[in-house]
Design a protein around this motif. Structure first.
Motif, PDB file in Angstrom:
ATOM      1  N   ALA A 273      25.247   1.136 -19.314  1.00  8.87           N
ATOM      2  CA  ALA A 273      25.062   0.617 -17.960  1.00  8.87           C
ATOM      3  C   ALA A 273      25.716  -0.750 -17.775  1.00  8.87           C
ATOM      4  CB  ALA A 273      23.571   0.527 -17.633  1.00  8.87           C
ATOM      5  N   THR A 274      26.033  -1.445 -18.880  1.00  2.74           N
ATOM      6  CA  THR A 274      26.632  -2.780 -18.770  1.00  2.74           C
ATOM      7  C   THR A 274      28.111  -2.718 -19.143  1.00  2.74           C
ATOM      8  OG1 THR A 274      25.796  -3.307 -21.004  1.00  2.74           O
ATOM      9  CG2 THR A 274      24.454  -4.004 -19.124  1.00  2.74           C
ATOM     10  N   THR A 275      28.440  -3.004 -20.414  1.00  5.14           N
ATOM     11  CA  THR A 275      29.835  -2.983 -20.851  1.00  5.14           C
ATOM     12  C   THR A 275      29.958  -2.166 -22.126  1.00  5.14           C
ATOM     13  OG1 THR A 275      29.692  -4.941 -22.270  1.00  5.14           O
ATOM     14  CG2 THR A 275      30.141  -5.308 -19.921  1.00  5.14           C
ATOM     15  N   ILE A 276      31.161  -1.717 -22.403  1.00 10.06           N
ATOM     16  CA  ILE A 276      31.376  -0.973 -23.647  1.00 10.06           C
ATOM     17  C   ILE A 276      31.219  -1.892 -24.855  1.00 10.06           C
ATOM     18  CG2 ILE A 276      33.892  -1.291 -23.711  1.00 10.06           C
ATOM     19  CD1 ILE A 276      33.997   1.648 -24.761  1.00 10.06           C
ATOM     20  N   GLU A 277      31.488  -3.209 -24.687  1.00 15.13           N
ATOM     21  CA  GLU A 277      31.262  -4.146 -25.792  1.00 15.13           C
ATOM     22  C   GLU A 277      29.788  -4.163 -26.193  1.00 15.13           C
ATOM     23  OE1 GLU A 277      34.921  -5.674 -23.630  1.00 15.13           O
ATOM     24  OE2 GLU A 277      32.967  -4.892 -23.050  1.00 15.13           O
ATOM     25  N   ASP A 278      28.896  -4.167 -25.176  1.00 11.31           N
ATOM     26  CA  ASP A 278      27.464  -4.118 -25.470  1.00 11.31           C
ATOM     27  C   ASP A 278      27.106  -2.832 -26.204  1.00 11.31           C
ATOM     28  OD1 ASP A 278      26.727  -6.554 -24.244  1.00 11.31           O
ATOM     29  OD2 ASP A 278      26.757  -5.612 -22.290  1.00 11.31           O
ATOM     30  N   ALA A 279      27.598  -1.712 -25.686  1.00 12.96           N
ATOM     31  CA  ALA A 279      27.281  -0.420 -26.291  1.00 12.96           C
ATOM     32  C   ALA A 279      27.784  -0.339 -27.720  1.00 12.96           C
ATOM     33  CB  ALA A 279      27.863   0.705 -25.449  1.00 12.96           C
ATOM     34  N   CYS A 280      28.965  -0.895 -27.976  1.00  9.54           N
ATOM     35  CA  CYS A 280      29.518  -0.839 -29.328  1.00  9.54           C
ATOM     36  C   CYS A 280      28.752  -1.721 -30.304  1.00  9.54           C
ATOM     37  CB  CYS A 280      31.000  -1.237 -29.304  1.00  9.54           C
ATOM     38  SG  CYS A 280      32.068   0.047 -28.605  1.00  9.54           S
ATOM     39  N   THR A 281      28.059  -2.740 -29.798  1.00 10.74           N
ATOM     40  CA  THR A 281      27.197  -3.534 -30.660  1.00 10.74           C
ATOM     41  C   THR A 281      26.077  -2.671 -31.218  1.00 10.74           C
ATOM     42  OG1 THR A 281      27.685  -5.546 -29.422  1.00 10.74           O
ATOM     43  CG2 THR A 281      25.714  -5.571 -30.765  1.00 10.74           C
ATOM     44  N   TYR A 282      25.521  -1.785 -30.389  1.00 10.97           N
ATOM     45  CA  TYR A 282      24.518  -0.834 -30.870  1.00 10.97           C
ATOM     46  C   TYR A 282      25.153   0.229 -31.768  1.00 10.97           C
ATOM     47  CZ  TYR A 282      21.620  -2.681 -27.031  1.00 10.97           C
ATOM     48  OH  TYR A 282      20.911  -3.482 -26.189  1.00 10.97           O
ATOM     49  N   LEU A 283      26.326   0.713 -31.365  1.00  5.51           N
ATOM     50  CA  LEU A 283      26.992   1.758 -32.142  1.00  5.51           C
ATOM     51  C   LEU A 283      27.270   1.285 -33.552  1.00  5.51           C
ATOM     52  CD1 LEU A 283      28.464   4.539 -32.281  1.00  5.51           C
ATOM     53  CD2 LEU A 283      30.541   3.306 -31.558  1.00  5.51           C
ATOM     54  N   ALA A 284      27.836   0.078 -33.684  1.00 11.10           N
ATOM     55  CA  ALA A 284      28.187  -0.464 -35.000  1.00 11.10           C
ATOM     56  C   ALA A 284      26.985  -1.133 -35.659  1.00 11.10           C
ATOM     57  CB  ALA A 284      29.328  -1.460 -34.868  1.00 11.10           C
ATOM     58  N   GLY A 285      25.795  -0.736 -35.255  1.00 11.16           N
ATOM     59  CA  GLY A 285      24.559  -1.255 -35.819  1.00 11.16           C
ATOM     60  C   GLY A 285      23.587  -0.123 -36.073  1.00 11.16           C
ATOM     61  N   PRO A 286      22.496  -0.067 -35.301  1.00 12.61           N
ATOM     62  CA  PRO A 286      21.451   0.928 -35.603  1.00 12.61           C
ATOM     63  C   PRO A 286      21.889   2.377 -35.435  1.00 12.61           C
ATOM     64  CG  PRO A 286      20.979  -0.216 -33.534  1.00 12.61           C
ATOM     65  CD  PRO A 286      22.098  -0.958 -34.189  1.00 12.61           C
ATOM     66  N   VAL A 287      22.831   2.650 -34.522  1.00 10.85           N
ATOM     67  CA  VAL A 287      23.209   4.042 -34.267  1.00 10.85           C
ATOM     68  C   VAL A 287      23.969   4.623 -35.461  1.00 10.85           C
ATOM     69  CG1 VAL A 287      24.536   5.585 -32.776  1.00 10.85           C
ATOM     70  CG2 VAL A 287      23.187   3.731 -31.767  1.00 10.85           C
ATOM     71  N   LEU A 288      25.031   3.958 -35.891  1.00  8.66           N
ATOM     72  CA  LEU A 288      25.780   4.465 -37.035  1.00  8.66           C
ATOM     73  C   LEU A 288      24.956   4.392 -38.316  1.00  8.66           C
ATOM     74  CD1 LEU A 288      29.461   3.283 -36.490  1.00  8.66           C
ATOM     75  CD2 LEU A 288      28.655   5.625 -36.813  1.00  8.66           C
ATOM     76  N   SER A 289      24.114   3.379 -38.425  1.00  9.48           N
ATOM     77  CA  SER A 289      23.265   3.295 -39.604  1.00  9.48           C
ATOM     78  C   SER A 289      22.359   4.514 -39.706  1.00  9.48           C
ATOM     79  CB  SER A 289      22.422   2.022 -39.547  1.00  9.48           C
ATOM     80  OG  SER A 289      21.693   1.854 -40.733  1.00  9.48           O
ATOM     81  N   PHE A 290      21.784   4.943 -38.572  1.00  7.90           N
ATOM     82  CA  PHE A 290      20.941   6.136 -38.590  1.00  7.90           C
ATOM     83  C   PHE A 290      21.779   7.384 -38.844  1.00  7.90           C
ATOM     84  CE2 PHE A 290      18.292   9.380 -36.222  1.00  7.90           C
ATOM     85  CZ  PHE A 290      17.331   9.486 -37.212  1.00  7.90           C
ATOM     86  N   ALA A 291      22.999   7.416 -38.320  1.00  4.93           N
ATOM     87  CA  ALA A 291      23.878   8.557 -38.595  1.00  4.93           C
ATOM     88  C   ALA A 291      24.137   8.675 -40.094  1.00  4.93           C
ATOM     89  CB  ALA A 291      25.191   8.411 -37.835  1.00  4.93           C
ATOM     90  N   PHE A 292      24.344   7.541 -40.780  1.00  2.00           N
ATOM     91  CA  PHE A 292      24.514   7.580 -42.232  1.00  2.00           C
ATOM     92  C   PHE A 292      23.292   8.210 -42.895  1.00  2.00           C
ATOM     93  CE2 PHE A 292      27.273   3.471 -42.145  1.00  2.00           C
ATOM     94  CZ  PHE A 292      28.354   4.192 -41.687  1.00  2.00           C
ATOM     95  N   ARG A 293      22.110   7.818 -42.446  1.00  2.25           N
ATOM     96  CA  ARG A 293      20.890   8.328 -43.061  1.00  2.25           C
ATOM     97  C   ARG A 293      20.721   9.817 -42.795  1.00  2.25           C
ATOM     98  NH1 ARG A 293      17.996   3.911 -44.805  1.00  2.25           N
ATOM     99  NH2 ARG A 293      17.392   5.388 -46.401  1.00  2.25           N
ATOM    100  N   LEU A 294      21.114  10.290 -41.599  1.00  6.13           N
ATOM    101  CA  LEU A 294      21.052  11.720 -41.313  1.00  6.13           C
ATOM    102  C   LEU A 294      21.990  12.509 -42.218  1.00  6.13           C
ATOM    103  CD1 LEU A 294      20.940  11.743 -37.395  1.00  6.13           C
ATOM    104  CD2 LEU A 294      19.073  12.330 -38.958  1.00  6.13           C
ATOM    105  N   ARG A 295      23.053  11.869 -42.670  1.00  9.27           N
ATOM    106  CA  ARG A 295      24.009  12.513 -43.568  1.00  9.27           C
ATOM    107  C   ARG A 295      23.524  12.492 -45.028  1.00  9.27           C
ATOM    108  NH1 ARG A 295      29.303  12.665 -41.195  1.00  9.27           N
ATOM    109  NH2 ARG A 295      30.216  12.530 -43.278  1.00  9.27           N
ATOM    110  N   GLY A 296      22.346  11.929 -45.242  1.00  9.77           N
ATOM    111  CA  GLY A 296      21.787  11.876 -46.593  1.00  9.77           C
ATOM    112  C   GLY A 296      22.242  10.687 -47.402  1.00  9.77           C
TER     113      GLY A 296
END
Length: 316
Positions: free
Chosen positions: A87-110
């Motif tokens: 809803a704001t900027t892609i820079e904001d969204a990428c801060t989440y992506l390169a943080g908790p989102v990808l970190s959880f994706a790593f964990r889902l991959r085992g």
């Protein structure tokens, strides 16, 4: 058109340019990201995790992350595909992506990831883990300014390699609060904000005198950083494997989102790391490091680092 980025030793391929991740040489995707898109599977509606800033729900096909500022992500259960809107900027969204989102994706991959920064000493990696405001990013940035290559900030993906563990580079910036910028550079206002809506500053890895690290290196040791209001001085103490296991569990990335199977897998991983990787705790008074005290903090860490990695290739 697609864009390929390195993400902790994996290749992330997106249909739009992203921020905070370095370009990848290969375009063979381990993880795919679709921007301004939602998955075709039903919207997850089973409550899974809740905090003032984040709501996570799940369904048969995957998980949905809804952040308070309007950024939303969907991750399939295999950790191979991510969709995102904002809803704001892609820079904001990428801060989440390169943080908790990808970190959880790593964990889902085992896989295992640690909430830590890391630098290079000799030909091996040294990690700095700790809670919020422990000084992980500031420590890595300050050592980077002393000539140590920086491997990662915030998320450290670790994979088993022979009898040890391999540490993988992640991200293209160090995220510093304004006071951290002042500690590292002696002044604030030099670095740009991560985004217009975040007060953290972006220190580019590979710029401003901070060398970039190779894609991956063997892990030599982990220092757990502690800011203690009762501490009178800086102190470093070795951790037993049992104590190291507890610290690893406390600082593993996205652990609060793991299910029972994920927790069991994580315990096996952290037990192996604790048994094979030297770990210490370094404590400082809560009002340090400051511009005046950072030298003592770094000298203490460097003395320990010299016991871990060959001097050849490390800064003098």
């Amino acid at each position: 058109m697609t864009f390929a980025y390195g993400a902790g030793g994996l290749t992330l391929v997106a249909d739009r340019g992203l921020h905070g991740l370095p370009p990848a040489a290969s375009s063979a995707a381990d993880i795919r990201v679709y921007v301004d898109a939602r998955p075709s599977w039903p919207v997850p509606n089973t409550p899974y995790y809740s905090s003032p800033s984040l709501e996570v729900t799940r369904a048969t096909d995957g998980y949905a992350f809804a952040f308070a500022d309007g950024a939303s992500f969907w991750i399939d259960r295999a950790g191979e595909t991510i969709w995102m809107t904002f809803a704001t900027t892609i820079e904001d969204a990428c801060t989440y992506l390169a943080g908790p989102v990808l970190s959880f994706a790593f964990r889902l991959r085992g896989e295992f990831s640690l909430h830590a920064s890391a630098i290079v000493a000799g030909n091996r990696a040294v990690a700095f883990a700790g809670s919020h405001a422990a000084g992980k990013s500031t420590t890595a940035a300050a050592l980077g300014r002393r000539g140590y290559a920086v491997l990662t900030d915030d998320i450290l993906r670790l994979t088993p390699c022979g009898s040890g563990w391999q540490a993988h580079a992640f991200g293209s910036v160090l995220r510093l609060w304004p006071d951290g910028e002042t500690i590292v550079f002696g002044t604030s206002g030099r670095l740009e904000r991560l985004s217009p809506y975040w007060d953290k500053r972006a220190l580019a890895i590979g710029a401003d005198g901070v060398p970039a690290a190779p894609p991956s290196l063997p892990l030599a040791g982990i220092a757990f950083l502690v800011a203690d209001e009762c501490a009178q001085r800086i102190a470093l103490a070795p951790l037993s494997p049992a104590d190291a296991l507890i610290r690893l569990a406390q600082n593993s990335s996205a652990a609060h989102l793991l299910d029972a199977a994920g927790r069991h897998r994580e315990f096996t991983q952290i037990a192996a790391i604790a048994a094979g990787v030297p770990c210490v705790e370094i404590t400082r008074p809560a009002d340090q490091p400051t511009s005046a005290s950072i030298d003592e903090w770094l000298v203490t860490l460097e003395a320990w680092i010299r016991t871990l990695a060959p001097r050849n290739g490390a800064p003098a």
